[in-house]
Scaffold this motif. Structure first.
Motif, mmCIF file in Angstrom:
data_model
loop_
_atom_site.group_PDB
_atom_site.id
_atom_site.type_symbol
_atom_site.label_atom_id
_atom_site.label_comp_id
_atom_site.label_asym_id
_atom_site.label_seq_id
_atom_site.Cartn_x
_atom_site.Cartn_y
_atom_site.Cartn_z
ATOM 1 N N GLN A 254 9.777 31.044 -2.196
ATOM 2 C CA GLN A 254 9.751 32.212 -3.070
ATOM 3 C C GLN A 254 9.339 33.437 -2.258
ATOM 4 O O GLN A 254 8.575 33.336 -1.308
ATOM 5 N N GLY A 255 9.907 34.584 -2.621
ATOM 6 C CA GLY A 255 9.587 35.819 -1.916
ATOM 7 C C GLY A 255 10.364 36.000 -0.627
ATOM 8 O O GLY A 255 10.098 36.915 0.144
ATOM 9 N N THR A 256 11.338 35.136 -0.379
ATOM 10 C CA THR A 256 12.106 35.201 0.869
ATOM 11 C C THR A 256 13.457 35.901 0.696
ATOM 12 O O THR A 256 14.175 36.092 1.663
ATOM 13 N N GLY A 257 13.814 36.216 -0.541
ATOM 14 C CA GLY A 257 15.115 36.826 -0.810
ATOM 15 C C GLY A 257 16.176 35.819 -1.216
ATOM 16 O O GLY A 257 17.286 36.194 -1.568
ATOM 17 N N VAL A 258 15.843 34.530 -1.200
ATOM 18 C CA VAL A 258 16.827 33.514 -1.545
ATOM 19 C C VAL A 258 17.231 33.615 -3.017
ATOM 20 O O VAL A 258 18.392 33.399 -3.367
ATOM 21 N N GLY A 259 16.285 33.976 -3.886
ATOM 22 C CA GLY A 259 16.605 34.135 -5.305
ATOM 23 C C GLY A 259 17.632 35.232 -5.522
ATOM 24 O O GLY A 259 18.563 35.077 -6.312
ATOM 25 N N LYS A 260 17.476 36.325 -4.801
ATOM 26 C CA LYS A 260 18.428 37.440 -4.919
ATOM 27 C C LYS A 260 19.812 37.015 -4.426
ATOM 28 O O LYS A 260 20.820 37.299 -5.079
ATOM 29 N N LEU A 261 19.867 36.342 -3.278
ATOM 30 C CA LEU A 261 21.156 35.852 -2.765
ATOM 31 C C LEU A 261 21.845 34.948 -3.786
ATOM 32 O O LEU A 261 23.043 35.068 -4.019
ATOM 33 N N LEU A 262 21.069 34.058 -4.369
ATOM 34 C CA LEU A 262 21.625 33.122 -5.339
ATOM 35 C C LEU A 262 22.089 33.855 -6.598
ATOM 36 O O LEU A 262 23.187 33.598 -7.104
ATOM 37 N N ALA A 263 21.277 34.772 -7.091
ATOM 38 C CA ALA A 263 21.648 35.527 -8.296
ATOM 39 C C ALA A 263 22.922 36.342 -8.059
ATOM 40 O O ALA A 263 23.792 36.402 -8.931
ATOM 41 N N LEU A 264 23.045 36.956 -6.886
ATOM 42 C CA LEU A 264 24.254 37.724 -6.572
ATOM 43 C C LEU A 264 25.481 36.809 -6.553
ATOM 44 O O LEU A 264 26.556 37.190 -7.030
ATOM 45 N N ALA A 265 25.319 35.607 -6.038
ATOM 46 C CA ALA A 265 26.426 34.642 -6.023
ATOM 47 C C ALA A 265 26.811 34.230 -7.443
ATOM 48 O O ALA A 265 27.999 34.092 -7.761
ATOM 49 N N VAL A 266 25.825 34.064 -8.309
ATOM 50 C CA VAL A 266 26.101 33.702 -9.701
ATOM 51 C C VAL A 266 26.807 34.852 -10.416
ATOM 52 O O VAL A 266 27.751 34.634 -11.186
ATOM 53 N N ILE A 267 26.393 36.081 -10.151
ATOM 54 C CA ILE A 267 27.060 37.252 -10.746
ATOM 55 C C ILE A 267 28.513 37.316 -10.290
ATOM 56 O O ILE A 267 29.420 37.560 -11.093
ATOM 57 N N GLU A 268 28.764 37.060 -9.007
ATOM 58 C CA GLU A 268 30.143 37.037 -8.496
ATOM 59 C C GLU A 268 30.964 35.943 -9.168
ATOM 60 O O GLU A 268 32.125 36.148 -9.518
ATOM 61 N N GLU A 269 30.353 34.782 -9.353
ATOM 62 C CA GLU A 269 31.027 33.669 -10.027
ATOM 63 C C GLU A 269 31.379 34.062 -11.465
ATOM 64 O O GLU A 269 32.472 33.764 -11.948
ATOM 65 N N ALA A 270 30.468 34.754 -12.134
ATOM 66 C CA ALA A 270 30.721 35.205 -13.506
ATOM 67 C C ALA A 270 31.914 36.163 -13.532
ATOM 68 O O ALA A 270 32.783 36.056 -14.404
ATOM 69 N N LYS A 271 31.957 37.091 -12.581
ATOM 70 C CA LYS A 271 33.087 38.047 -12.508
ATOM 71 C C LYS A 271 34.405 37.312 -12.322
ATOM 72 O O LYS A 271 35.391 37.619 -12.994
ATOM 73 N N LYS A 272 34.416 36.320 -11.418
ATOM 74 C CA LYS A 272 35.640 35.540 -11.157
ATOM 75 C C LYS A 272 36.133 34.848 -12.414
ATOM 76 O O LYS A 272 37.324 34.621 -12.576
ATOM 77 N N ARG A 273 35.217 34.491 -13.286
ATOM 78 C CA ARG A 273 35.567 33.760 -14.501
ATOM 79 C C ARG A 273 35.924 34.692 -15.658
ATOM 80 O O ARG A 273 36.157 34.227 -16.768
ATOM 81 N N GLY A 274 35.924 36.001 -15.403
ATOM 82 C CA GLY A 274 36.303 36.952 -16.449
ATOM 83 C C GLY A 274 35.169 37.402 -17.341
ATOM 84 O O GLY A 274 35.392 37.948 -18.422
ATOM 85 N N CYS A 275 33.955 37.176 -16.904
ATOM 86 C CA CYS A 275 32.785 37.571 -17.697
ATOM 87 C C CYS A 275 32.694 39.093 -17.791
ATOM 88 O O CYS A 275 32.812 39.792 -16.793
ATOM 89 N N LYS A 276 32.472 39.576 -18.993
ATOM 90 C CA LYS A 276 32.255 41.018 -19.217
ATOM 91 C C LYS A 276 30.778 41.290 -19.487
ATOM 92 O O LYS A 276 30.247 42.311 -19.103
ATOM 93 N N ARG A 277 30.124 40.369 -20.207
ATOM 94 C CA ARG A 277 28.693 40.519 -20.508
ATOM 95 C C ARG A 277 27.952 39.287 -19.997
ATOM 96 O O ARG A 277 28.249 38.161 -20.384
ATOM 97 N N LEU A 278 26.995 39.556 -19.107
ATOM 98 C CA LEU A 278 26.146 38.510 -18.569
ATOM 99 C C LEU A 278 24.746 38.780 -19.086
ATOM 100 O O LEU A 278 24.242 39.892 -18.962
ATOM 101 N N PHE A 279 24.135 37.775 -19.702
ATOM 102 C CA PHE A 279 22.784 37.988 -20.231
ATOM 103 C C PHE A 279 21.854 36.885 -19.747
ATOM 104 O O PHE A 279 22.281 35.877 -19.188
ATOM 105 N N LEU A 280 20.578 37.115 -19.936
ATOM 106 C CA LEU A 280 19.570 36.119 -19.602
ATOM 107 C C LEU A 280 18.422 36.252 -20.577
ATOM 108 O O LEU A 280 18.227 37.295 -21.192
ATOM 109 N N GLU A 281 17.694 35.173 -20.724
ATOM 110 C CA GLU A 281 16.488 35.157 -21.545
ATOM 111 C C GLU A 281 15.352 34.727 -20.645
ATOM 112 O O GLU A 281 15.500 33.783 -19.869
#
Length: 159
Positions: free
Chosen positions: A92-119
């Protein structure tokens, strides 16, 4: 941690246990594991992959260890949830979470996602900071889709 020492890989059945261990660790540290957690963590293929979502993992390329996981849950053709994001202690605190989140956002875009949410929960301060940096904004209509007692904030971004 740099991108050179971490690669992002998609779910395979062999990684289901890593997904469970990583998420159970942070949930148990801050909250209680709830029935919905158990359902999803015990069978992520059924509840996330088979319903049109994905799980991505960050793997340390030097050790081969899976050090982080994040799910993309499909709710509709153009609406997904960033879910079950966890980074193992010591990474934690190494930037790995950000890298992973950016990859998930890219995956969402590829799948046609318009709204991405989290709780999430406001007491998870590093996570809150990360989500804001990524462009998530608080969604004031607190109608939660998932019945997690720990959630006190819904955030969204439009892609």
């Amino acid at each position: 941690m740099t991108q050179a020492t971490v690669d992002i890989i998609p779910f395979t059945p062999e990684l289901a246990e890593d997904f469970k261990v990583i998420n159970q660790a942070w949930i148990e540290k801050y909250f209680e594991v709830e029935a919905e957690d158990q359902r999803v963590l015990n069978d992520p293929k059924k509840y996330l992959i088979d319903t049109g979502g994905q799980i991505l993992f960050a793997r340390n390329t030097e050790s081969g260890q899976i050090i982080a996981a994040c799910a993309l849950k499909k709710w509709a053709d153009d609406e997904y949830e960033l879910s079950k994001m966890g980074v193992l202690e010591g990474n934690q605190g190494t930037g790995v979470g950000k890298l992973l989140a950016l990859a998930v956002i890219e995956e969402a875009k590829k799948r046609g996602c318009k709204r991405l949410f989290l709780e999430s929960n406001r007491k998870l301060k590093p996570a809150m900071k990360l989500y804001e940096k990524l462009g998530f904004k608080e969604f004031n209509n607190h109608e939660s889709r998932v019945d997690y007692h720990r959630c006190d904030i819904v955030m969204e971004m439009f892609l």
